[in-house]
Write a protein that holds these residues in place. Structure first.
Motif, PDB file in Angstrom:
ATOM      1  N   PHE A   1      61.051  26.362 -11.459  1.00 10.37           N
ATOM      2  CA  PHE A   1      60.077  26.705 -10.440  1.00 10.37           C
ATOM      3  C   PHE A   1      58.810  27.201 -11.123  1.00 10.37           C
ATOM      4  N   ALA A   2      57.672  26.590 -10.760  1.00  7.83           N
ATOM      5  CA  ALA A   2      56.395  26.953 -11.372  1.00  7.83           C
ATOM      6  C   ALA A   2      55.339  27.153 -10.300  1.00  7.83           C
ATOM      7  N   THR A   3      54.456  28.116 -10.502  1.00 10.07           N
ATOM      8  CA  THR A   3      53.297  28.278  -9.629  1.00 10.07           C
ATOM      9  C   THR A   3      52.062  27.729 -10.343  1.00 10.07           C
ATOM     10  N   VAL A   4      51.064  27.371  -9.548  1.00  9.16           N
ATOM     11  CA  VAL A   4      49.782  26.919 -10.096  1.00  9.16           C
ATOM     12  C   VAL A   4      48.717  27.846  -9.538  1.00  9.16           C
ATOM     13  N   ARG A   5      48.131  28.619 -10.416  1.00 10.19           N
ATOM     14  CA  ARG A   5      47.226  29.695 -10.013  1.00 10.19           C
ATOM     15  C   ARG A   5      45.936  29.150  -9.401  1.00 10.19           C
ATOM     16  N   GLY A   6      45.613  29.639  -8.200  1.00 12.83           N
ATOM     17  CA  GLY A   6      44.360  29.287  -7.555  1.00 12.83           C
ATOM     18  C   GLY A   6      44.346  27.940  -6.861  1.00 12.83           C
ATOM     19  N   ALA A   7      45.504  27.292  -6.730  1.00 13.81           N
ATOM     20  CA  ALA A   7      45.555  25.970  -6.092  1.00 13.81           C
ATOM     21  C   ALA A   7      46.105  26.087  -4.685  1.00 13.81           C
ATOM     22  N   GLY A   8      45.604  25.220  -3.797  1.00 13.84           N
ATOM     23  CA  GLY A   8      46.079  25.178  -2.429  1.00 13.84           C
ATOM     24  C   GLY A   8      47.257  24.233  -2.267  1.00 13.84           C
ATOM     25  N   HIS A   9      47.470  23.796  -1.034  1.00 19.12           N
ATOM     26  CA  HIS A   9      48.633  22.982  -0.675  1.00 19.12           C
ATOM     27  C   HIS A   9      48.711  21.698  -1.490  1.00 19.12           C
ATOM     28  N   GLN A  10      47.591  21.022  -1.670  1.00 18.38           N
ATOM     29  CA  GLN A  10      47.527  19.807  -2.483  1.00 18.38           C
ATOM     30  C   GLN A  10      47.098  20.197  -3.901  1.00 18.38           C
ATOM     31  N   VAL A  11      48.047  20.548  -4.711  1.00 17.77           N
ATOM     32  CA  VAL A  11      47.737  21.093  -6.034  1.00 17.77           C
ATOM     33  C   VAL A  11      46.862  20.165  -6.881  1.00 17.77           C
ATOM     34  N   PRO A  12      47.109  18.841  -6.926  1.00 12.70           N
ATOM     35  CA  PRO A  12      46.257  17.989  -7.769  1.00 12.70           C
ATOM     36  C   PRO A  12      44.796  17.959  -7.349  1.00 12.70           C
ATOM     37  N   VAL A  13      44.486  18.315  -6.104  1.00 10.63           N
ATOM     38  CA  VAL A  13      43.093  18.365  -5.663  1.00 10.63           C
ATOM     39  C   VAL A  13      42.394  19.574  -6.266  1.00 10.63           C
ATOM     40  N   PHE A  14      43.065  20.709  -6.229  1.00 15.19           N
ATOM     41  CA  PHE A  14      42.443  21.965  -6.614  1.00 15.19           C
ATOM     42  C   PHE A  14      42.573  22.273  -8.106  1.00 15.19           C
ATOM     43  N   ALA A  15      43.598  21.727  -8.736  1.00 14.63           N
ATOM     44  CA  ALA A  15      43.834  21.986 -10.164  1.00 14.63           C
ATOM     45  C   ALA A  15      44.256  20.679 -10.839  1.00 14.63           C
ATOM     46  N   PRO A  16      43.363  19.697 -10.902  1.00 10.25           N
ATOM     47  CA  PRO A  16      43.757  18.372 -11.410  1.00 10.25           C
ATOM     48  C   PRO A  16      44.236  18.383 -12.855  1.00 10.25           C
ATOM     49  N   ASP A  17      43.560  19.155 -13.715  1.00  7.97           N
ATOM     50  CA  ASP A  17      43.946  19.185 -15.125  1.00  7.97           C
ATOM     51  C   ASP A  17      45.302  19.861 -15.324  1.00  7.97           C
ATOM     52  N   ARG A  18      45.491  21.002 -14.629  1.00 12.19           N
ATOM     53  CA  ARG A  18      46.765  21.720 -14.766  1.00 12.19           C
ATOM     54  C   ARG A  18      47.916  20.965 -14.105  1.00 12.19           C
ATOM     55  N   SER A  19      47.624  20.249 -13.027  1.00 15.05           N
ATOM     56  CA  SER A  19      48.691  19.486 -12.373  1.00 15.05           C
ATOM     57  C   SER A  19      49.149  18.341 -13.272  1.00 15.05           C
ATOM     58  N   LEU A  20      48.221  17.725 -13.995  1.00 16.97           N
ATOM     59  CA  LEU A  20      48.605  16.667 -14.933  1.00 16.97           C
ATOM     60  C   LEU A  20      49.446  17.238 -16.065  1.00 16.97           C
ATOM     61  N   SER A  21      49.087  18.428 -16.557  1.00 18.88           N
ATOM     62  CA  SER A  21      49.882  19.074 -17.593  1.00 18.88           C
ATOM     63  C   SER A  21      51.287  19.386 -17.079  1.00 18.88           C
ATOM     64  N   LEU A  22      51.354  19.923 -15.866  1.00 18.48           N
ATOM     65  CA  LEU A  22      52.646  20.225 -15.239  1.00 18.48           C
ATOM     66  C   LEU A  22      53.494  18.963 -15.144  1.00 18.48           C
ATOM     67  N   PHE A  23      52.898  17.891 -14.653  1.00 12.76           N
ATOM     68  CA  PHE A  23      53.592  16.618 -14.464  1.00 12.76           C
ATOM     69  C   PHE A  23      54.067  16.052 -15.802  1.00 12.76           C
ATOM     70  N   SER A  24      53.232  16.127 -16.816  1.00 14.19           N
ATOM     71  CA  SER A  24      53.592  15.600 -18.140  1.00 14.19           C
ATOM     72  C   SER A  24      54.783  16.333 -18.735  1.00 14.19           C
ATOM     73  N   HIS A  25      54.800  17.645 -18.576  1.00 17.72           N
ATOM     74  CA  HIS A  25      55.927  18.421 -19.097  1.00 17.72           C
ATOM     75  C   HIS A  25      57.201  18.117 -18.316  1.00 17.72           C
ATOM     76  N   PHE A  26      57.065  17.939 -17.008  1.00 22.05           N
ATOM     77  CA  PHE A  26      58.219  17.568 -16.188  1.00 22.05           C
ATOM     78  C   PHE A  26      58.822  16.239 -16.652  1.00 22.05           C
TER      79      PHE A  26
END
Length: 487
Positions: free
Chosen positions: A447-472
């Protein structure tokens, strides 16, 4: 001689069959998409795949090969929720796809953080009635629910792989957000069960799934939603106390678990507290140009039972709109263009209604279990790799809801105590900054949180969401050091 001729005929038939399969995919190759950025180095395909045992059901897809070495990359299916909202209009065009609709103009924006940098991406509009997906039987639209969505999505995958056999052996993952917290585990369960009796031709190489700001468990989703609104100063102490005291899910067992007469006005006041902000991203602006229409939307949305019975719930904005709060309007306009539909091989039957990011013809949802936690437990025990993530500025399925839901599973963290936290709870980093917090549980759930992102995480934190996805995808823990080289 006769034997030789039969061998020649057999080989010719095999070559022809393979050619037909290849042609089936190549016929859907997208060429000349209006506004597509120049010199794109990957192929993408779009079109229809028939599903189910009955004739007349067709689901629309948009598939992007990975930017580099697609033959080596995993295949990922992305699903949006609703139920009734389009994975093409949201996931592909606003969040994580390579082409983003970012204005009213004709041009698409190339997404620097598209998830097809690390995977082959498949977007599906499901069930029928969503986006360009359709049925020839109007009765089908009255029978929709979680069960049929899972069945038809599984049928779609089987038939899609026949169209694209070269991806059949790839590692396969599913990802999604919101009500896809139901769709994704349910489809994964269908694949898991189907694989038990599958042949080589029907086996799907499922490795895991990832769900964000996911609807998981009505009771805890409901509790977390109310506590989030109170803790973020959206509702008063008095209103918080009233909802907790008067409404059934928050009453103690000895009180009978039934809502009082005061529950309904308390819930009404709770929903009205979100009238002037975006519940899906509480700190970003709303689109003023479409305010009146979006507030009066009749789009179907799932909600915990305490809220779903109230008319005010249906006035809440359907989805967040990102940094430009009017993006949803641009997307609707783009996919209603005839030249766009021709390029995507879409709307071949000339639907009687306009394209809409969330379906305007689905008015009933027949089955929706109150919890998918048993499905998560079942698949975890089967060794399926599961990540749950949460943008922490979402008020609709807030981080508090997800934490309560996961806690209800009574899992054990891999590490009881760490230098920077208790119970395995620790920060994770991207480019030397805290990107969120994470805890890894036994039996394969993260379970991971993404700081400062709303419901659609890739919209609000595109770079961090890609990092999250890559590690997954790589089965790697999120970076635990500010100076990690694995960001």
């Amino acid at each position: 001689m006769a034997t030789f001729l039969w061998v020649v005929v057999f080989l010719a038939m095999a070559v022809t069959l393979e050619g037909m399969r290849s042609a089936g995919g190549e016929a859907d190759l997208v060429r000349g998409l209006p506004g597509e950025p120049p010199a794109v180095g990957f192929r993408h395909y779009a079109g229809y795949v028939g599903v189910g045992r009955k004739e007349g059901k067709s689901l629309f897809y948009w598939f992007f090969e990975a930017e580099q070495e697609p033959e080596e990359k995993p295949l990922v299916l992305w699903l949006n929720g609703g139920p009734g909202c389009s994975s093409v209009a949201y996931g592909a065009a606003q969040e994580l796809g390579p082409f983003l609709v970012r204005s009213n103009g004709p041009n698409l924006t190339l997404n620097a953080y598209s998830w097809n940098k690390v995977a082959n991406l498949l977007f599906l509009e499901a069930p029928v009635g969503v986006g360009f997906s359709y049925t020839n039987r109007s009765l089908d639209l009255k029978e929709l629910g979680d069960r049929i969505t899972a069945e038809d999505s599984y049928s779609f995958l089987q038939n899609w792989f026949r169209k694209f056999p070269r991806f059949k052996s790839h590692d396969f993952f599913i990802a999604g957000e919101s009500y896809a917290g139901h769709y994704v585990p349910q489809l994964a369960e269908s694949i898991f069960e189907g694989n038990k009796e599958a042949t080589k031709g029907t086996y799907i190489n499922l490795k895991g799934f990832m769900i964000g700001n996911a609807v998981l468990n009505d009771e805890t989703d409901q509790l977390g939603m109310v506590e989030y609104a109170w803790s973020h100063a959206i509702i008063s102490d008095e209103l918080y106390s009233a909802v907790r005291k008067e409404c059934d899910s928050f009453k103690e067992e000895e009180e009978g678990g039934k809502p009082s007469k005061a529950c309904s006005p308390a819930v009404k006041a709770f929903l009205q507290a979100y009238d002037d902000i975006d519940i899906y991203s509480i700190y970003t602006p709303i689109c003023l140009s479409s305010l009146s229409s979006s507030r009066r939307s009749s789009k179907l949305r799932a909600a915990p039972h305490l809220f779903s019975q109230h008319e005010q719930w249906h006035g809440i904005r359907s989805m967040p709109a990102g940094y430009d709060p009017c993006t949803e309007d641009y997307v609707k306009k783009y996919f209603n263009r005839e030249d766009v539909q021709r390029a995507l091989h879409a709307n071949l039957t000339h639907l009687t209604y306009a394209y809409s990011p969330c379906s305007e013809i689905i008015h009933k949802w027949n089955d929706s279990p109150s919890s998918v936690l048993p499905v998560l437990k079942k698949l975890m025990n089967a060794g399926i790799h599961i990540w749950v993530y949460s943008g922490d500025t979402d008020g609709r399925v807030p981080v508090t809801s997800t934490r309560y839901s996961i806690n209800a599973m009574k899992l054990h963290a891999k590490e009881k105590r760490k230098r920077k936290g208790w119970g395995g709870w620790r920060p994770w980093y991207y480019k030397e900054q805290v990107a969120g917090w994470v805890v890894e549980y036994e039996k394969g759930l993260t379970f991971a949180t993404v700081r400062g992102a709303g419901h659609q995480v890739p919209v609000f934190a595109p770079d961090r969401s890609l990092s999250l996805f890559s590690h997954f995808l790589g089965g790697r823990s999120l970076p635990s050091s500010r100076f990690s080289q694995l960001n």
